[in-house]
Design a protein around this motif. Sequence first.
Motif, PDB file in Angstrom:
ATOM      1  N   HIS A   1      -5.443   7.541   8.476  1.00  0.00           N
ATOM      2  CA  HIS A   1      -6.374   7.291   9.581  1.00  0.00           C
ATOM      3  C   HIS A   1      -6.470   8.543  10.447  1.00  0.00           C
ATOM      4  O   HIS A   1      -5.515   8.884  11.146  1.00  0.00           O
ATOM      5  CB  HIS A   1      -5.925   6.089  10.403  1.00  0.00           C
TER       6      HIS A   1
ATOM      7  N   CYS B   1      -2.113   1.546   7.412  1.00  0.00           N
ATOM      8  CA  CYS B   1      -1.885   2.816   8.120  1.00  0.00           C
ATOM      9  C   CYS B   1      -0.498   3.377   7.787  1.00  0.00           C
ATOM     10  O   CYS B   1       0.522   2.742   8.045  1.00  0.00           O
ATOM     11  CB  CYS B   1      -2.020   2.610   9.630  1.00  0.00           C
TER      12      CYS B   1
ATOM     13  N   GLU C   1       0.823  -1.216   0.000  1.00  0.00           N
ATOM     14  CA  GLU C   1       0.000   0.000   0.000  1.00  0.00           C
ATOM     15  C   GLU C   1       0.856   1.264   0.000  1.00  0.00           C
ATOM     16  O   GLU C   1       0.496   2.284  -0.586  1.00  0.00           O
ATOM     17  CB  GLU C   1      -0.978  -0.001   1.191  1.00  0.00           C
TER      18      GLU C   1
ATOM     19  N   MET D   1      -2.387   0.796  15.491  1.00  0.00           N
ATOM     20  CA  MET D   1      -2.547   0.615  14.042  1.00  0.00           C
ATOM     21  C   MET D   1      -1.292   1.047  13.301  1.00  0.00           C
ATOM     22  O   MET D   1      -0.831   0.392  12.363  1.00  0.00           O
ATOM     23  CB  MET D   1      -3.739   1.436  13.532  1.00  0.00           C
TER      24      MET D   1
ATOM     25  N   GLU E   1      -1.398  -1.612  10.380  1.00  0.00           N
ATOM     26  CA  GLU E   1      -2.690  -2.268  10.198  1.00  0.00           C
ATOM     27  C   GLU E   1      -3.566  -1.453   9.251  1.00  0.00           C
ATOM     28  O   GLU E   1      -3.530  -0.225   9.285  1.00  0.00           O
ATOM     29  CB  GLU E   1      -3.340  -2.328  11.597  1.00  0.00           C
ATOM     30  N   ASP E   2      -4.328  -2.124   8.429  1.00  0.00           N
ATOM     31  CA  ASP E   2      -5.260  -1.469   7.515  1.00  0.00           C
ATOM     32  C   ASP E   2      -4.547  -0.426   6.640  1.00  0.00           C
ATOM     33  O   ASP E   2      -5.098   0.623   6.325  1.00  0.00           O
ATOM     34  CB  ASP E   2      -6.397  -0.803   8.343  1.00  0.00           C
TER      35      ASP E   2
END
Lengths: 156, 391
Positions: free
Chosen positions: B361, B382, B221, B374, B379-380
């Motif tokens: 975020h 971040c 990402e 995070m 995570e996700d």
Amino acid sequence: MDLNQLIGRATGLAGGAGAALLKQLQHVRVPGAGQASATDDPERAAQRWRAVTVLRDPAEVSASLPAPLAALGDRVEVRVTPAPGDRGAELAARYRGTPTEQQVGDLRAALRESKALLEVGEVLRMEPQPHGRRAATPQGAALEGAAAAAPREGVL
Amino acid sequence: MRAATWTGVNEVSVETVPDPAILNDRDVILRVSRTTTCGSDLHLLGGYIPAMRVGDVLGHEFMGEVVEVGSGVRDRRVGDRVVVNSFIACGNCWYCRQELYSLCDNGNPNPGITEGLWGQSPGGCFGYSHAMGGFAGSHAEYVRVPFADVGTFVVPEEVSDDRALFASDAVSTGWMGADLAGTKPGDTVAVWGAGGVGQMAARAAMLLGAEQVYVVDRLPERLEQVRQHVGAEVIDYSTTDVMAELRERTGGRGPDVCIEAVGMEAHSTGVQNVYDQVKQQLRLQTDRPSAVREAIMACRKGGSVFVLGVFAGPVDKFPLGAAMNKGLIIRGAQVHGQRYTPRILEHMARGELTTEHLATHVMPLEDAARGYEMFKAKEDGCVRAVFLPHG
């Protein structure tokens, strides 16, 4: 001695230990940590000139020593010389005779405060400032001891 | 007021703490509008920099509104919307006059700690341990900003808060790396690390005229952000031999400029990763320098390596022979933000520097503990958690 007293005793000792550790930090000799040369014997170390370079005209610095340094009076010799390369003045001081560690700490703090007064006009204040709950732990006390001693320690 | 504090290794708590006050004439009090996590916070959180006290307020990358002004402040007014540099610099000492602001002689009230560690003391930094002055950080509703005329910058109307926030530290750090490494038009630049600072180092290199810019990371990402928002090329080190790839893409020379934007908790592959992790956990070395090692080995002869990632102590297996025999220039610094922020804000106003994508975020300050979890675990996807102290 109950648990609280024990923690209190440990915390008090740790505060002193933090300051003591800081005092020795520049002489720590572990592989890769830095110093390769001999170290001064304690008497020679205590008698060395300690100096800060101040971005001010040397004549101006000589004309009126800042209060923290002036407060040490005749106990110290003071020397002001031009710093090379337009860096201002080298303000140096040392005790007459052999000072105690406490006195050397006083001199370090006085030189740093004098530099701040000459360059900035005031010394940064740090208390009070916001913080959360601080548990009374030996580690915390050691760090507080080190931080409290920091203005009076270091390689200056 | 409410503030996010460090309460132990990898523990953050939001609690009620006293409000800050003007302590020096050149202070202002800022109502914090945005404050963000930074990768270098993770070294503090993880206990790698052992000068954090339980209860210390975290945060050093932020912006807000001036609500109180000290008697010695000349150029700031109540109501100014400003972005604040992370390092605290007086503006009067020789280092500040050379625009080496993070080396300020008068910004760190605890010089004895860092003089002992490093031989000299750098300046102070918000929310960055007692070794860096013990200043309360910005993850709070309000923060005291010393030397406000030097370290705060009014944000142009056309620059949004979401964009301006990162002029505080991420962009200025990245820009400094590209600039002080000597990036010139036509250069090839490689950046290790695709976090906020690495992305901005790459973007700065492009704006300084670099012809080819590569960013090295392993997180898909983040590499995608580099492609989309920075416009640089990417190399995934988990699947690609970085040095071979760089040689192939540069006619065998290697990059002219190599910028390390990873720091003391770098990951690598294979045996080297295990070796560094074990030595760090056993405290036989304080830092894991795998990205610096690779940058030195990859750099062209006579090139330049800039260390932007934060390191604290001695490292192991440092390729000094390569650096010497290849005639490299190696340089590093904490951020001299005051030197770069004005031009960064101009680039932001012209739309040449965009940073909104870094704020993956955005959340209330009350969620700071979750935000750091995070951010640490990435995570996700971040990249940065941004906290809004006033909702």
